[in-house]
Design a protein around this motif. Structure first.
Motif, short mmCIF file in Angstrom:
data_model
loop_
_atom_site.label_atom_id
_atom_site.label_comp_id
_atom_site.label_asym_id
_atom_site.label_seq_id
_atom_site.Cartn_x
_atom_site.Cartn_y
_atom_site.Cartn_z
N ALA A 1 0.69 67.15 34.04
CA ALA A 1 2.18 66.89 34.82
C ALA A 1 1.87 67.37 36.14
O ALA A 1 2.68 67.16 37.03
CB ALA A 1 2.83 67.83 34.31
N CYS A 2 0.52 67.85 36.48
CA CYS A 2 0.22 67.97 38.03
C CYS A 2 0.55 66.78 39.06
O CYS A 2 0.26 65.78 38.60
CB CYS A 2 -0.92 68.61 38.21
N LEU A 3 0.91 67.18 39.90
CA LEU A 3 1.03 66.23 40.99
C LEU A 3 0.27 66.65 42.27
O LEU A 3 0.44 67.23 42.74
CB LEU A 3 2.57 66.22 41.65
N ASN A 4 -0.77 65.60 42.76
CA ASN A 4 -1.73 65.72 43.69
C ASN A 4 -2.50 67.09 43.57
O ASN A 4 -2.59 67.72 44.73
CB ASN A 4 -0.88 65.65 45.18
N CYS A 5 -2.99 67.39 42.62
CA CYS A 5 -3.59 68.75 42.09
C CYS A 5 -5.08 68.73 42.67
O CYS A 5 -5.52 69.77 43.04
CB CYS A 5 -3.72 68.99 40.74
N MET B 1 -5.39 70.00 47.36
CA MET B 1 -5.37 71.45 47.00
C MET B 1 -5.34 71.64 45.53
O MET B 1 -4.89 70.82 45.04
CB MET B 1 -4.28 72.20 47.55
N ILE B 2 -6.25 72.36 44.87
CA ILE B 2 -6.58 72.60 43.69
C ILE B 2 -5.11 73.90 43.30
O ILE B 2 -4.95 74.59 43.80
CB ILE B 2 -7.77 73.45 43.30
N CYS B 3 -4.33 73.19 42.13
CA CYS B 3 -3.20 74.06 41.68
C CYS B 3 -3.93 74.78 40.54
O CYS B 3 -4.02 74.39 39.53
CB CYS B 3 -2.35 73.11 40.87
#
Length: 65
Positions: free
Chosen positions: A19-23, A1-3
């Motif tokens: 810093a995104c995780l699994n973005c 999923m796109i953050c």
């Protein structure tokens, strides 16, 4: 999923060392990212444009303050 809150996404860039995780905002998920960009632009055509204003001179900037 796109953050969509991601700074990289908001600036129209792919995530790289942020810093995104699994973005999923990366080249491996380009199809998903393209759809998210299109949906965002549909809601707000100016979504990826700079939020900074450009002024012609120092006098213009100083007159605001």
């Amino acid at each position: 999923m796109i953050c969509r809150y991601c700074d990289c996404f908001a600036n129209g860039l792919n995530c790289q060392n942020c810093a995104c995780l699994n973005c999923h905002n990366d080249s491996r998920h380009e199809e998903e990212r393209t759809k998210a960009v299109a949906a965002t632009l549909e809601r707000n055509p100016n979504a990826f444009k700079s939020k900074m204003f450009k002024f012609g001179s120092y006098e213009t900037i100083s007159s605001i303050y």
